[in-house]
Design a protein around this motif. Sequence first.
Motif, PDB file in Angstrom:
ATOM      1  N   ASP A   1       0.827  -1.206   0.000  1.00 31.85           N
ATOM      2  CA  ASP A   1       0.000   0.000   0.000  1.00 31.85           C
ATOM      3  C   ASP A   1       0.862   1.256   0.000  1.00 31.85           C
ATOM      4  O   ASP A   1       2.095   1.190   0.068  1.00 31.85           O
TER       5      ASP A   1
ATOM      6  N   THR B   1      -7.757   0.978   2.062  1.00 26.64           N
ATOM      7  CA  THR B   1      -8.298   2.095   2.846  1.00 26.64           C
ATOM      8  C   THR B   1      -7.582   3.404   2.566  1.00 26.64           C
ATOM      9  O   THR B   1      -8.092   4.465   2.924  1.00 26.64           O
ATOM     10  N   LEU B   2      -6.386   3.340   1.949  1.00 27.65           N
ATOM     11  CA  LEU B   2      -5.591   4.548   1.735  1.00 27.65           C
ATOM     12  C   LEU B   2      -5.637   4.967   0.277  1.00 27.65           C
ATOM     13  O   LEU B   2      -5.813   4.140  -0.621  1.00 27.65           O
ATOM     14  N   SER B   3      -5.476   6.241   0.050  1.00 25.51           N
ATOM     15  CA  SER B   3      -5.308   6.718  -1.311  1.00 25.51           C
ATOM     16  C   SER B   3      -3.818   6.786  -1.623  1.00 25.51           C
ATOM     17  O   SER B   3      -2.993   6.948  -0.735  1.00 25.51           O
TER      18      SER B   3
END
Length: 859
Positions: free
Chosen positions: A556, A594-596
């Motif tokens: 991620d 969940t993260l950009s």
Amino acid sequence: MNILRRTALAVSVIVLSSAFPQIAVAYPSPVAVPAVTVPGPLPVDDFVILEKPRRDVQSEYTYVDQPLAGSIKTTLVTVKLADKSVDQTNAAVPMGAAQASLNAASTYWAAQTSGRVSMPLINAATAVSSAARSTQTPNEIVDIVSRELGWTQTPYTALVMYIPGAYLTNGAAGMVFSNGSVGGRIIMPENGRLSTPVLTHEFGHTLGLDHANSLQCGSGISDVGPGQYSGFADPTCGIKIYGDNLDVMGISHYDYMPVIGAPLWEMGRFGNGNEIADAGTVTTTKSLTLKPWAGTGADRAAKFTDPKSGEVYYLELRAPVGYDAGKATGGNRGVKISQQGSGNSSILLPPSTLPISGNYSSTQAWQAGTTFKTHTGTRVTIDSVSDSAAVVTLRPPGAPAVGYAESVAINRSGDKASLDVRGWAYDGAKPAESSQVHIYVTTPGGIRTGYPVTANQPRSDVNAIMQVAGDHGFAKSFDLTTAGTYDVCVYALGSVETADLGCRTLNLEGSAPPIGYLDSVAVALSNGSPVLRAEGWTFDPGSPAASIPVHLYVTDPAGKTTSQPFTADRPKADVNAIMGVPGNHGYRADVPITLSGQYTACAYGLAVSQFNLGNSLLGCKSISAQPTAAPVGYVDTTSVNSASTAASITVKGWSLDPGTPSASIPVHVYVTAPDGTTTSTAHMADQVRADVNSVMGTKGNHGYQATIPISRAGSYRVCVYGLAVSALPLGNTLLGCQVTTAKATAAPAGYLDSVKILAGAQGANLTAKGWTLDPALPSASIPVHLYVTYPDGTTKATAYLADNSRPDVNTIIQVVGDHGYEEAIPVTQRGTYTVCAWGLGVAGLSEGNTHLGCRQATY
């Protein structure tokens, strides 16, 4: 190497080579040496000149009879030569730096002698004027200054003099003059990074020590016996003076003073006398543990005696500890092997004695896995080396093990394979006994494992040819499960020396690794949550019909990697057709995100066939998952519909998600009733709104119309939210709130026109006639309830529908529909009847029912 000790010299040594500058770091001494500028051309030789004693001539140093103990009372002077000024003298030889070097040397020798020896400063003089000149030789300068000071050598006294000049006139970085007793006169050039190490070295000479040398041979051999070639059996051998740079009495280093080596340590009887363990004469195999020589404690080094030559060898672990912190690194971190030499010198025996370029060697210690062999055959094997300990094994000379690895092969039958090793071996020192064989197998994964095998199978052919008794054959079979390359090494173990029976490289053929591809990686929604979706295909050529495991690794934007296992078991007809394989080989996997930011996904196909060449990377892909704007939209209108049997509020508007602008998205409508309760309903913005598409520049259906039932009059608050459907939206959007009022409708209107009793042949009937209607639903026929009270006082109610035609009512009230009622109720009692009529409201928000009137009739 006794002959080497007899022929070793003790007059000069290379101090430092300009071609190999040293890195300057603080040496492990409690006394700090002032920082100085590195001088220009570096010195060549450091001379030790032995002066003639008063009563006899001493040609070389002798061993001390007792451990040295005492303070060498030191006079320290800086000398202003006749051709130098006071300012030149003070600048070149500052007294503070000279005292710091003296203190460091004293601290060093106190540490080596367990505090018994020190060099305290008893007198100091700065810029002492002398008739000596810088053009004179060092011994001339020493003699002149000594006479001028009236200084003569007595036991345990020293005179240290510093003169301007980068080096002495003979190119030396320091010289000592001694009459044979402990002490002497030391002359030093101006202060520099060599000052402290060289002064410490020179004080070693005042204690009776000569140089730490090394063996040097053109053949590179590490030990040599006596012979006719200048005392050596190897004509290429000689002594490299000052060749041991792991000893303070060897070549000097900038800023460092390594610990004095064990041979000189024992000559000078330094320490407490228990630091060197005596392993004695090597007649059997022995294991020794060495601790860092620069550390503290007893038995940290060892010495042993060769059983054939009678020579003594010393073993030290040189590790980056204490005074060795700066130089016992790299190839100089390990086990140092040395001997005593002539004239109180020592001789280093490094792994290679080939001449080196320059004066410094970084490979003077023996490393783990190497073996030193004396010239008579005694072996020292370095089993392990760490900063805290080294383990060595001593083995006496003798007959080595003998053997042969006749067959080392891989045999395969169907889905089974084995590695088969066969041969013979015996211990040359004990030929009648069955001995051990070690087989080392390195798997395709690089894991090396040793297997002990006893050579105890009958081999009459070996007995006959080798003229030995006993059983000496061996055979070992290993089951194999992995294809690839195997390295096999076989060793025959002996009590004296192990024999290398050879290594073989073998290959177990296997099926190719999985084939496949990571087709795509995208951001999607799964059950309303954002996921990274990976799709592709893979199969194992060795088992083409099987659906094989796949591992997906996703990194991620924060750098965290997660893994997800799954099976490639989805139909993939195109793969089957192109690759010519049956079965299901497609895969699709979702990993929650969940993260950009930037995501990287890598997929691996895992082989399942019995003998395969490993797993395969199916590919890696990166994708940027950026958040999208929240939905946009509007609440156009809210209206109340009360002219109905079920009252309701209708809300109209539009909404769309900019992240997926063509999709119809959900909207949630929240209605707060007059009593404060709130209800919610879900709808889709999926109605045609050409105006929205035109203005917003999009396509698809984005209008919504929701009807929400209500049950009471009053003020209602209506709020509408647009729900995002993009993978990483910034949230949902409140499209707006409106307040609307639902008013109650009027109660029914009507009349009870008449009540009559009509008698006939079939009996009497009570007939009630009238009309009624609900003003909110003027065309609807509404219920009417008749309540009849009988002559006996009982009351009964009957429900009817006012659905008879009453054109007169329609004309007067201006309504349509049927609103009349005329109902006949059989009666039998005599007396008076009372009839009351009620019109029932049917509108959703009707104010209630209406009493249409009461009338009486007598039977």
